[in-house]
Design a protein around this motif. Sequence first.
Motif, PDB file in Angstrom:
ATOM      1  N   CYS A  38       0.808  -1.230   0.000  1.00 16.70           N
ATOM      2  CA  CYS A  38       0.000   0.000   0.000  1.00 16.70           C
ATOM      3  C   CYS A  38       0.842   1.281   0.000  1.00 16.70           C
ATOM      4  O   CYS A  38       0.297   2.379  -0.128  1.00 16.70           O
ATOM      5  CB  CYS A  38      -0.946   0.006   1.195  1.00 16.70           C
ATOM      6  SG  CYS A  38      -0.112   0.191   2.794  1.00 16.70           S
ATOM      7  N   LEU A  39       2.153   1.155   0.188  1.00 16.53           N
ATOM      8  CA  LEU A  39       3.100   2.272   0.201  1.00 16.53           C
ATOM      9  C   LEU A  39       2.918   3.225   1.383  1.00 16.53           C
ATOM     10  O   LEU A  39       3.467   4.333   1.378  1.00 16.53           O
ATOM     11  CB  LEU A  39       3.070   3.051  -1.119  1.00 16.53           C
ATOM     12  CG  LEU A  39       3.306   2.222  -2.376  1.00 16.53           C
ATOM     13  CD1 LEU A  39       3.270   3.102  -3.618  1.00 16.53           C
ATOM     14  CD2 LEU A  39       4.621   1.459  -2.296  1.00 16.53           C
ATOM     15  N   LYS A  40       2.174   2.800   2.408  1.00 18.42           N
ATOM     16  CA  LYS A  40       2.034   3.625   3.616  1.00 18.42           C
ATOM     17  C   LYS A  40       3.257   3.419   4.500  1.00 18.42           C
ATOM     18  O   LYS A  40       3.863   2.360   4.517  1.00 18.42           O
ATOM     19  CB  LYS A  40       0.765   3.240   4.374  1.00 18.42           C
ATOM     20  CG  LYS A  40      -0.502   3.606   3.629  1.00 18.42           C
ATOM     21  CD  LYS A  40      -1.730   3.151   4.388  1.00 18.42           C
ATOM     22  CE  LYS A  40      -2.984   3.442   3.584  1.00 18.42           C
ATOM     23  NZ  LYS A  40      -4.161   2.781   4.171  1.00 18.42           N
ATOM     24  N   TRP A  41       3.575   4.472   5.262  1.00 17.44           N
ATOM     25  CA  TRP A  41       4.714   4.434   6.170  1.00 17.44           C
ATOM     26  C   TRP A  41       4.268   3.976   7.543  1.00 17.44           C
ATOM     27  O   TRP A  41       3.284   4.474   8.092  1.00 17.44           O
ATOM     28  CB  TRP A  41       5.369   5.809   6.262  1.00 17.44           C
ATOM     29  CG  TRP A  41       6.023   6.213   4.985  1.00 17.44           C
ATOM     30  CD1 TRP A  41       5.508   7.033   4.018  1.00 17.44           C
ATOM     31  CD2 TRP A  41       7.296   5.787   4.520  1.00 17.44           C
ATOM     32  NE1 TRP A  41       6.396   7.151   2.981  1.00 17.44           N
ATOM     33  CE2 TRP A  41       7.499   6.392   3.253  1.00 17.44           C
ATOM     34  CE3 TRP A  41       8.285   4.944   5.030  1.00 17.44           C
ATOM     35  CZ2 TRP A  41       8.656   6.197   2.516  1.00 17.44           C
ATOM     36  CZ3 TRP A  41       9.438   4.754   4.286  1.00 17.44           C
ATOM     37  CH2 TRP A  41       9.613   5.374   3.052  1.00 17.44           C
ATOM     38  N   ARG A  42       5.011   3.041   8.114  1.00 18.38           N
ATOM     39  CA  ARG A  42       4.772   2.521   9.461  1.00 18.38           C
ATOM     40  C   ARG A  42       5.974   2.841  10.340  1.00 18.38           C
ATOM     41  O   ARG A  42       7.119   2.591   9.967  1.00 18.38           O
ATOM     42  CB  ARG A  42       4.546   1.010   9.428  1.00 18.38           C
ATOM     43  CG  ARG A  42       3.382   0.577   8.563  1.00 18.38           C
ATOM     44  CD  ARG A  42       2.070   1.041   9.140  1.00 18.38           C
ATOM     45  NE  ARG A  42       0.961   0.734   8.240  1.00 18.38           N
ATOM     46  CZ  ARG A  42      -0.193   1.349   8.260  1.00 18.38           C
ATOM     47  NH1 ARG A  42      -0.402   2.320   9.143  1.00 18.38           N
ATOM     48  NH2 ARG A  42      -1.142   1.026   7.422  1.00 18.38           N
ATOM     49  N   VAL A  43       5.704   3.416  11.508  1.00 14.66           N
ATOM     50  CA  VAL A  43       6.775   3.726  12.456  1.00 14.66           C
ATOM     51  C   VAL A  43       7.287   2.422  13.053  1.00 14.66           C
ATOM     52  O   VAL A  43       6.512   1.545  13.425  1.00 14.66           O
ATOM     53  CB  VAL A  43       6.262   4.684  13.560  1.00 14.66           C
ATOM     54  CG1 VAL A  43       7.290   4.835  14.676  1.00 14.66           C
ATOM     55  CG2 VAL A  43       5.926   6.041  12.964  1.00 14.66           C
ATOM     56  N   ILE A  44       8.602   2.314  13.106  1.00 15.49           N
ATOM     57  CA  ILE A  44       9.266   1.163  13.711  1.00 15.49           C
ATOM     58  C   ILE A  44       9.833   1.657  15.040  1.00 15.49           C
ATOM     59  O   ILE A  44      10.611   2.599  15.078  1.00 15.49           O
ATOM     60  CB  ILE A  44      10.388   0.614  12.798  1.00 15.49           C
ATOM     61  CG1 ILE A  44       9.850   0.327  11.389  1.00 15.49           C
ATOM     62  CG2 ILE A  44      11.034  -0.610  13.417  1.00 15.49           C
ATOM     63  CD1 ILE A  44       8.715  -0.663  11.311  1.00 15.49           C
ATOM     64  N   CYS A  72      -3.112  -2.915   5.776  1.00 16.17           N
ATOM     65  CA  CYS A  72      -3.032  -1.850   4.764  1.00 16.17           C
ATOM     66  C   CYS A  72      -4.261  -0.943   4.807  1.00 16.17           C
ATOM     67  O   CYS A  72      -4.219   0.170   4.288  1.00 16.17           O
ATOM     68  CB  CYS A  72      -2.871  -2.460   3.372  1.00 16.17           C
ATOM     69  SG  CYS A  72      -1.247  -3.201   3.094  1.00 16.17           S
ATOM     70  N   LYS A  73      -5.343  -1.389   5.428  1.00 14.13           N
ATOM     71  CA  LYS A  73      -6.557  -0.578   5.525  1.00 14.13           C
ATOM     72  C   LYS A  73      -6.415   0.539   6.559  1.00 14.13           C
ATOM     73  O   LYS A  73      -7.136   1.523   6.510  1.00 14.13           O
ATOM     74  CB  LYS A  73      -7.758  -1.455   5.873  1.00 14.13           C
ATOM     75  CG  LYS A  73      -8.109  -2.430   4.765  1.00 14.13           C
ATOM     76  CD  LYS A  73      -9.268  -3.310   5.163  1.00 14.13           C
ATOM     77  CE  LYS A  73      -9.551  -4.330   4.066  1.00 14.13           C
ATOM     78  NZ  LYS A  73     -10.621  -5.240   4.424  1.00 14.13           N
ATOM     79  N   ASP A  74      -5.487   0.380   7.488  1.00  9.63           N
ATOM     80  CA  ASP A  74      -5.269   1.395   8.526  1.00  9.63           C
ATOM     81  C   ASP A  74      -4.554   2.609   7.940  1.00  9.63           C
ATOM     82  O   ASP A  74      -3.769   2.486   7.004  1.00  9.63           O
ATOM     83  CB  ASP A  74      -4.426   0.806   9.665  1.00  9.63           C
ATOM     84  CG  ASP A  74      -5.127  -0.326  10.388  1.00  9.63           C
ATOM     85  OD1 ASP A  74      -6.355  -0.252  10.558  1.00  9.63           O
ATOM     86  OD2 ASP A  74      -4.429  -1.291  10.779  1.00  9.63           O
ATOM     87  N   PRO A  75      -4.821   3.802   8.516  1.00  7.93           N
ATOM     88  CA  PRO A  75      -4.106   4.996   8.033  1.00  7.93           C
ATOM     89  C   PRO A  75      -2.603   4.866   8.304  1.00  7.93           C
ATOM     90  O   PRO A  75      -2.181   4.137   9.201  1.00  7.93           O
ATOM     91  CB  PRO A  75      -4.709   6.143   8.850  1.00  7.93           C
ATOM     92  CG  PRO A  75      -5.538   5.527   9.907  1.00  7.93           C
ATOM     93  CD  PRO A  75      -5.737   4.088   9.602  1.00  7.93           C
ATOM     94  N   ALA A  76      -1.814   5.575   7.531  1.00 12.73           N
ATOM     95  CA  ALA A  76      -0.363   5.574   7.711  1.00 12.73           C
ATOM     96  C   ALA A  76      -0.008   6.112   9.095  1.00 12.73           C
ATOM     97  O   ALA A  76      -0.715   6.962   9.638  1.00 12.73           O
ATOM     98  CB  ALA A  76       0.287   6.431   6.634  1.00 12.73           C
ATOM     99  N   ASP A  77       1.076   5.620   9.658  1.00 10.82           N
ATOM    100  CA  ASP A  77       1.553   6.123  10.957  1.00 10.82           C
ATOM    101  C   ASP A  77       2.178   7.499  10.812  1.00 10.82           C
ATOM    102  O   ASP A  77       2.144   8.313  11.730  1.00 10.82           O
ATOM    103  CB  ASP A  77       2.622   5.187  11.543  1.00 10.82           C
ATOM    104  CG  ASP A  77       2.079   3.815  11.894  1.00 10.82           C
ATOM    105  OD1 ASP A  77       0.853   3.655  12.007  1.00 10.82           O
ATOM    106  OD2 ASP A  77       2.913   2.892  12.049  1.00 10.82           O
ATOM    107  N   ILE A  78       2.772   7.739   9.668  1.00 12.66           N
ATOM    108  CA  ILE A  78       3.507   8.977   9.434  1.00 12.66           C
ATOM    109  C   ILE A  78       3.482   9.240   7.933  1.00 12.66           C
ATOM    110  O   ILE A  78       3.428   8.305   7.144  1.00 12.66           O
ATOM    111  CB  ILE A  78       4.952   8.841   9.969  1.00 12.66           C
ATOM    112  CG1 ILE A  78       5.641  10.180  10.062  1.00 12.66           C
ATOM    113  CG2 ILE A  78       5.756   7.831   9.199  1.00 12.66           C
ATOM    114  CD1 ILE A  78       6.897  10.140  10.915  1.00 12.66           C
ATOM    115  N   GLU A  79       3.497  10.504   7.555  1.00 13.74           N
ATOM    116  CA  GLU A  79       3.457  10.861   6.137  1.00 13.74           C
ATOM    117  C   GLU A  79       4.813  11.375   5.687  1.00 13.74           C
ATOM    118  O   GLU A  79       5.490  12.095   6.420  1.00 13.74           O
ATOM    119  CB  GLU A  79       2.390  11.948   5.880  1.00 13.74           C
ATOM    120  CG  GLU A  79       0.972  11.508   6.163  1.00 13.74           C
ATOM    121  CD  GLU A  79       0.454  10.428   5.232  1.00 13.74           C
ATOM    122  OE1 GLU A  79       0.930  10.333   4.074  1.00 13.74           O
ATOM    123  OE2 GLU A  79      -0.413   9.644   5.658  1.00 13.74           O
TER     124      GLU A  79
END
Length: 193
Positions: A38-44, A72-79
């Motif tokens: 989904c190309l969304k960013w997830r904070v590690i 992938c349905k959840d909003p990105a953690d960070i943009e």
Amino acid sequence: MEDKQETPKTTSKKSRTGAAAGAAKRSIDTYAAQCEKCLKWRVIDMAEEYEEIRSKITEKPFVCEQRPGVSCKDPADIEYDDTRVWVIDRPGLPKTPEGFQRSLLLRRDFSKMDAHYVTPTGKKLRTRNEVASFLEANPEYSDVPLSEFTFTVPKIMDDTIPEDVVRKGSATADGKKRGKTSKAVVSAGTAGD
């Protein structure tokens, strides 16, 4: 489109300007990985977890479902935007050997990052030769391969550098060279990669 690889980035725009420029550290304060699907960013959350993802990203691309309770349905953690300076790590870099800490520091002019390792004894190692000498002088670390130490630094994403930064060797619109200093800084971060 950005590379589909994990990306550590530094600090928010609010805290990177001001008089405390000289005192502020310019190291990584947040790690993130971009989902292959989904190309969304997830904070590690931890540098160690980030390094694990980065070291295996070519064989096992990161996906949202690797995070507990995330899809992938959840909003990105960070943009990905210019509210912070982003740097992109090269995929497949080895994890930092256990007991050592890899540290990255962004130069004041945002021209590049510098890497060094801190040994379990607290000594800073700034070159591959220093690492080799340390390993040779400390037989308790003889099982640590030199190949696990890399001084490859992340690429600074130019589109996220503050507009008021004057980068070393860059030219202005009229062709004149700019100075070497800037009012903007990246403020305190504590993670070691």
